[in-house]
Each structure stands twice: as C-alpha cells, then as structure tokens.
Design a protein around this motif. Structure first.
Motif, mmCIF file in Angstrom:
data_model
loop_
_atom_site.group_PDB
_atom_site.id
_atom_site.type_symbol
_atom_site.label_atom_id
_atom_site.label_comp_id
_atom_site.label_asym_id
_atom_site.label_seq_id
_atom_site.Cartn_x
_atom_site.Cartn_y
_atom_site.Cartn_z
ATOM 1 N N PRO A 70 75.221 -58.846 91.991
ATOM 2 C CA PRO A 70 74.544 -58.527 90.727
ATOM 3 C C PRO A 70 75.373 -58.956 89.516
ATOM 4 C CG PRO A 70 75.506 -56.552 91.678
ATOM 5 C CD PRO A 70 75.677 -57.640 92.705
ATOM 6 N N VAL A 71 74.671 -59.362 88.464
ATOM 7 C CA VAL A 71 75.342 -59.721 87.206
ATOM 8 C C VAL A 71 75.482 -58.462 86.359
ATOM 9 C CG1 VAL A 71 75.192 -61.100 85.103
ATOM 10 C CG2 VAL A 71 74.408 -62.054 87.279
ATOM 11 N N VAL A 72 76.693 -58.073 86.066
ATOM 12 C CA VAL A 72 76.939 -56.823 85.338
ATOM 13 C C VAL A 72 77.490 -57.077 83.936
ATOM 14 C CG1 VAL A 72 77.327 -55.529 87.459
ATOM 15 C CG2 VAL A 72 79.255 -56.624 86.316
ATOM 16 N N VAL A 73 77.697 -58.346 83.579
ATOM 17 C CA VAL A 73 78.241 -58.676 82.267
ATOM 18 C C VAL A 73 77.305 -59.628 81.548
ATOM 19 C CG1 VAL A 73 80.134 -59.793 81.030
ATOM 20 C CG2 VAL A 73 80.627 -58.335 82.988
ATOM 21 N N VAL A 82 80.301 -58.544 74.215
ATOM 22 C CA VAL A 82 80.181 -58.588 75.670
ATOM 23 C C VAL A 82 79.782 -57.200 76.142
ATOM 24 C CG1 VAL A 82 81.381 -58.925 77.860
ATOM 25 C CG2 VAL A 82 81.874 -60.431 75.935
ATOM 26 N N SER A 83 78.675 -57.137 76.904
ATOM 27 C CA SER A 83 78.184 -55.856 77.400
ATOM 28 C C SER A 83 78.409 -55.774 78.901
ATOM 29 C CB SER A 83 76.694 -55.681 77.085
ATOM 30 O OG SER A 83 76.478 -55.691 75.679
ATOM 31 N N LYS A 91 74.505 -42.980 87.787
ATOM 32 C CA LYS A 91 74.146 -43.004 86.370
ATOM 33 C C LYS A 91 74.616 -44.317 85.766
ATOM 34 C CE LYS A 91 74.646 -40.465 82.025
ATOM 35 N NZ LYS A 91 75.288 -39.307 81.350
ATOM 36 N N GLN A 92 73.682 -45.008 85.091
ATOM 37 C CA GLN A 92 74.031 -46.304 84.503
ATOM 38 C C GLN A 92 74.670 -46.113 83.137
ATOM 39 O OE1 GLN A 92 71.236 -49.652 84.843
ATOM 40 N NE2 GLN A 92 71.534 -50.030 82.659
ATOM 41 N N ILE A 93 75.834 -46.707 82.991
ATOM 42 C CA ILE A 93 76.567 -46.608 81.733
ATOM 43 C C ILE A 93 76.751 -48.005 81.167
ATOM 44 C CG2 ILE A 93 78.727 -45.909 80.642
ATOM 45 C CD1 ILE A 93 79.080 -43.842 82.842
#
Length: 228
Positions: A70-73, A82-83, A91-93
């Motif tokens: 998965p792409v997380v950035v 940059v997120s 829980k998504q942070i």
C-alpha cells in the motif's frame, strides 16, 4: 570538492546555503524587521535561515508493486507538504509535514538538481562553503539521488545522472566558459563505524586486498575545539 561536500533512488536531502545567512552588517535591517508584522517577519526569518530541508519520495519498487504494497505517503509539491497515513489500533491517523521543497515520486533528476542543487553550486564558486547531505534509511533512494544511473558507454551524459556527476559537470562547464585558471582538490571519504577511510588513496588500496584491513584516517583535536 575543496569548498563543497556532496554526499548520497530518491531520499531526503538537506542543503545548507550560507549565502542566506544574516551577517553582522545587516543588524539594522534585522532590527527593522523585528518591528514589522508577523507575516513579513516570518518571510524574513525564512530568508535568514541557511538550512533547507528537502524531501524526495521515491516510487514503489517492482518488488513492492508485485506484493501490492500500500502507498502510505502522498506529496503535494505546490504546498511543499508530505502526508503519511498510519493505522494504529485499527484507527487511521493522518499526519502532514511541511518542508522547504518537496519532490514527488514522478520527479526527474534534472528537475531536482536545477531547483535544489544548482544554486548552491554557484555559491560554491563564489567562495562559500556549502554542504548537501542526503539522509534516509536503507532503500529510500539516497544513492539514486546522489549518484544516479550507470554511465553511458558512448560518453553521453546520462539523463538519470545524480547530484554528484551533475555538480562536477556544472563546475567544469562554468570554469571552462570563463577561460580562468583554476585548481580543484577532491576527497572521497568513507565514514563507517566511526572510522574514516580515504577511498582515493591508491597507495593504501594497493597494499591491502581486504578493504577491512585498510588503515583508517586518524581523527585528532586541533586545540581550538575543532577536529581534523
């Protein structure tokens, strides 16, 4: 290079540019800035900072694509953000970080060099000591950014050349265009396990077959609080 140190597929870069450092002669200007509005003061402070943090995010590798990593950035080059998305306890942070410059996965070597490095090379030729420091964990792309791809056999300059070969080319192009007399000193040092080794010392490399048996360069204090 004597007055510039250029060290390592697309990791973070930290560039130090002394020409933006406020000098003592600018005291009146700094005092004047202290009385201005917050917005203008913030802009002036940014101009006075001589350390820039630049982030380059690499694309997924073939192996990562194969296992559907998965792409997380995500990168927003315009906003210089940059997120990062992280799942903790189901829980998504989401966290967003702001940098001086941001280069996304589709960024090209030339674009990064022209925007982030080329101005610093000009400062080196003006007599300033500058440093480009590549930082990131294994696999983030430091070597690709700093060194780039393989050299073309026909002598052409490769399009994926990194920071180091581009900087050397730019320096010689400028000096030759000026028809000036010049001399250049180059050192190539390896710092590993707190030991420094000169990688260009032919007399050392010819004596030892095993690199581990090379004699490290001594580190000593100069008596003034510095190290040489």
């Amino acid at each position: 290079m004597d007055s510039s140190q250029l060290q390592q597929r697309r990791g973070g870069l930290v560039s130090l540019s002394p020409s933006q450092t406020p000098r003592s002669s600018d005291k009146a200007a700094r005092d004047l800035r202290s009385g201005e509005t917050n917005s203008s003061s913030k802009q002036d402070k940014e101009k006075g900072v001589n350390v820039q943090v630049i982030v380059r995010c690499r694309p997924l590798s073939e192996d990562e694509l194969r296992v559907h990593t998965p792409v997380v950035v995500t990168c927003n080059e315009g906003k210089r953000e940059v997120s990062a998305i992280q799942n903790i306890a189901n829980k998504q942070i989401d966290r967003t970080f702001l940098f001086d410059k941001v280069f996304g996965p589709t960024s090209q070597q030339k674009d990064l060099y022209d925007l982030a490095v080329s101005p610093i090379v000009y400062e080196v030729l003006e007599g300033y000591n500058c440093t480009i420091f590549a930082y990131g964990q294994t696999g983030t792309g430091k070597t690709y950014t700093m060194e780039g791809g393989a050299r073309k056999k026909n002598g052409e300059f490769p399009s994926d050349a990194g920071v180091i070969p581009r900087a050397v080319k730019q320096i010689f192009d400028i000096l030759e265009a000026q028809n000036a007399e010049y001399s250049m000193k180059v050192t190539f040092l390896e710092l590993y396990n707190e030991e420094i080794t000169d990688l260009l010392a032919l007399e050392e490399t010819s004596k030892f077959i095993d690199d581990k048996s090379k004699k490290p360069i001594a580190l000593m204090e100069d008596g003034k609080g510095g190290v040489f």
